[in-house]
Design a protein around this motif. Sequence first.
Motif, short mmCIF file in Angstrom:
data_model
loop_
_atom_site.label_atom_id
_atom_site.label_comp_id
_atom_site.label_asym_id
_atom_site.label_seq_id
_atom_site.Cartn_x
_atom_site.Cartn_y
_atom_site.Cartn_z
N TYR A 235 0.86 -1.19 0.00
CA TYR A 235 0.00 0.00 0.00
C TYR A 235 0.89 1.23 0.00
O TYR A 235 1.96 1.21 0.59
N ASN A 236 0.42 2.29 -0.58
CA ASN A 236 1.04 3.59 -0.35
C ASN A 236 -0.01 4.50 0.26
O ASN A 236 -1.15 4.56 -0.21
N PHE A 237 0.37 5.20 1.33
CA PHE A 237 -0.53 6.18 1.94
C PHE A 237 -0.19 7.56 1.39
O PHE A 237 0.96 7.89 1.21
N ILE A 238 -1.22 8.33 1.15
CA ILE A 238 -1.03 9.63 0.53
C ILE A 238 -1.96 10.64 1.19
O ILE A 238 -3.13 10.34 1.49
N PHE B 280 -12.28 18.32 1.39
CA PHE B 280 -12.70 17.28 2.31
C PHE B 280 -11.79 16.06 2.26
O PHE B 280 -12.21 14.94 2.49
N GLY B 281 -10.52 16.29 1.99
CA GLY B 281 -9.60 15.16 1.86
C GLY B 281 -9.13 14.62 3.20
O GLY B 281 -9.41 15.16 4.25
N SER B 282 -8.40 13.53 3.16
CA SER B 282 -7.78 12.93 4.33
C SER B 282 -6.68 12.03 3.80
O SER B 282 -6.29 12.13 2.64
N ILE B 283 -6.17 11.16 4.64
CA ILE B 283 -5.19 10.19 4.15
C ILE B 283 -5.92 9.15 3.30
O ILE B 283 -6.92 8.58 3.72
N SER B 284 -5.40 8.89 2.13
CA SER B 284 -5.94 7.85 1.28
C SER B 284 -4.87 6.78 1.09
O SER B 284 -3.73 6.94 1.49
N ARG B 285 -5.27 5.70 0.47
CA ARG B 285 -4.34 4.60 0.25
C ARG B 285 -4.61 4.00 -1.11
O ARG B 285 -5.72 4.06 -1.63
N TYR B 286 -3.58 3.45 -1.70
CA TYR B 286 -3.77 2.76 -2.98
C TYR B 286 -2.71 1.67 -3.11
O TYR B 286 -1.61 1.80 -2.56
N PRO B 287 -3.01 0.57 -3.80
CA PRO B 287 -2.02 -0.48 -4.00
C PRO B 287 -0.92 0.05 -4.94
O PRO B 287 -1.22 0.52 -6.04
N CYS B 288 0.33 -0.02 -4.50
CA CYS B 288 1.41 0.49 -5.34
C CYS B 288 2.25 -0.63 -5.95
O CYS B 288 3.26 -0.36 -6.60
N ALA C 84 6.92 4.91 -14.35
CA ALA C 84 5.80 5.63 -14.97
C ALA C 84 4.47 5.21 -14.36
O ALA C 84 3.59 6.04 -14.12
N ALA C 85 4.31 3.90 -14.11
CA ALA C 85 3.07 3.42 -13.50
C ALA C 85 2.90 3.96 -12.08
O ALA C 85 1.79 4.29 -11.66
N HIS C 86 3.99 4.08 -11.36
CA HIS C 86 3.94 4.64 -10.01
C HIS C 86 3.48 6.10 -10.05
O HIS C 86 2.63 6.52 -9.27
N LYS C 87 4.02 6.85 -10.98
CA LYS C 87 3.65 8.26 -11.12
C LYS C 87 2.18 8.41 -11.45
O LYS C 87 1.48 9.26 -10.88
N GLU C 88 1.67 7.58 -12.33
CA GLU C 88 0.26 7.66 -12.73
C GLU C 88 -0.65 7.26 -11.57
O GLU C 88 -1.72 7.86 -11.37
N ALA C 89 -0.24 6.26 -10.79
CA ALA C 89 -1.05 5.84 -9.65
C ALA C 89 -1.18 6.98 -8.64
O ALA C 89 -2.26 7.22 -8.09
N ILE C 90 -0.10 7.70 -8.40
CA ILE C 90 -0.15 8.84 -7.47
C ILE C 90 -1.05 9.93 -8.03
O ILE C 90 -1.89 10.50 -7.31
N ALA C 91 -0.89 10.23 -9.31
CA ALA C 91 -1.70 11.29 -9.92
C ALA C 91 -3.19 10.95 -9.85
O ALA C 91 -4.02 11.81 -9.54
#
Length: 574
Positions: A386-389, A396-404, A426-433
């Motif tokens: 997971y990556n926390f962001i 209304f944001g908060s900490i989110s998470r996504y599989p990296c 490149a895939a990592h950059k797109e996942a963050i965006a």
Amino acid sequence: MASSAPRLADVESAFPAADVVIDQLAELAISDPGRRTVFRRAMSLLGVVRHCEKTRLRMIALAKQGINPFDQETIDPIFKVLYPELSFSGVMEDGDNNPFVRAGKLVYATLQGKDEARDNTARESHLYGRTVALYRRGLGLRKRFVDNAKSETIVVATAGRFYEVRVYENGRPLSPGRLTATFQAIAADAQSHPEDSGHGALTGFVDRGTLAAVHDNPHDEGIRRIDSALFLLALDLDAAPEDIGALGSQIHIGGYCNRDYRKALQLVVCGNGKAGAVFSLFAGVEGVTGARFLSAIANVAAALPKGADLAAPAPFTVIGLRAYPELTRKAAVRLESAMATAAYSHRIDAIGKDRIKALGVSPDAFLHTAVHLAYKRHFGRTPEAYNFIDLSTQQFGSISRYPCTTETLRRFLEEPTRANLLAAFAAHKEAIAETRRGNHPLHYAYHYVFASPGIMALVAILLFTALIPRFNSRFLLPDLWMSNIPASPGLVSMCRHGMTLGFVRRQAYTCHYLLFPDHIRVNVSAREEADLEAWPVQEGLQEAFRTLEAILKDDRRQTIRTAASDPVGSAAAN
């Protein structure tokens, strides 16, 4: 968290419909079309979609009031009974060796920050005057905020004894010198009157007894005085840890007798002047906020004159706290059992942010790939991560998470070529965006399901586990919990220092990292000390860094050699 009032039409669009989120989650997590259909129908027929839609409407109603619904009452069910798991801590660069001088400067800098943040609705405002009390409801824990942002007092805790100090005079903070004298006088009083009510331990362990004693006990005068303070200063004068691991552990959990883990902010100064802070994640304070705050106050304190003018100490009073001996002993045992002595904070000097940038790649993507590579080399399998962001910049944001752990990253780990490596970056950059745009379904699915714990949340978990392949390891309890902490001047380290974590699986790790210009700090935590000892993180990462750097550089050298041997062909290709 309060926020600037949005247009009402914008609020509803910020929260996608529950059925849309469930559909998106199915597309993300389930490759088989038939299983996707079964998942959607089951979520609808068993009432989970309806439950999520009700939660969504409640969140929208809160948002229309200017309240961040992601900061609301629910405590994540994966956190069990240790309140330090609901906190995180930071270590500051060294300053004055005298603990009282250091404390005086840091408290003064913190009060200055409060005055500058007056009328500020950003998350920094949660640091001042906020206490988070817990109570049980149904299957989960709920939180209740006690806010006293206009208070003029702080709490000082030393040797297990708690004091109230008024730190403003005529509307202005007390000078660093007067604060220093006050803290010296408090330490002398505590030494003359040894006492430990056990309050700090009681706030660190959560069960029915401690909830009633210190959380859900608003009429207790001592607790009310602590709740009304701006923040807590802990003077751990008997502790003088030198290395970062021991210092972080002392700050976060080792000095629990001088803590109140319900407070949003606790400054900690040890006997040798080394310092840091403990923050409550569930007060609405997150890693980016904490890092920037510590950097700011460390730099303000460092700029203050070396020789402070001592003055008469300010008045202070002892806070009487009721003792609960049996509860305290039980809490202390649980806290002691959660302390980790194995190495967990690693400074890696082999490479830093500037050197990675010189390779023409993202330092964050580079670090993620290196951690995956080190894990696979040691354990023989590709981890799920997971990556926390922090989405604090989003409405209304908060900490989110996504599989990296993307498919391109898996491909690189199987076939480590430069082309596969660049594709993984490149895939990592797109996942963050994509996540920063608020488009990741996990962010909403998680809150829609768990913001109201109960039978429907349990049904959802059962369906997720039964119908989403490897749901636990991919989306709920991954092998790696990654988090990028801003590396700022004055800040050395930040994570849940020095403790084992009950919410991770065996051979699973949290990995908080700070990318400094000339080095990297990686903080690793695990479920048990045996897991920390099982993975030589520092050696594995250094080798992984060398591997990635060699892949990038060797291909560049190969390109140069090819161009030199065939200048005509190279020119034609260009």
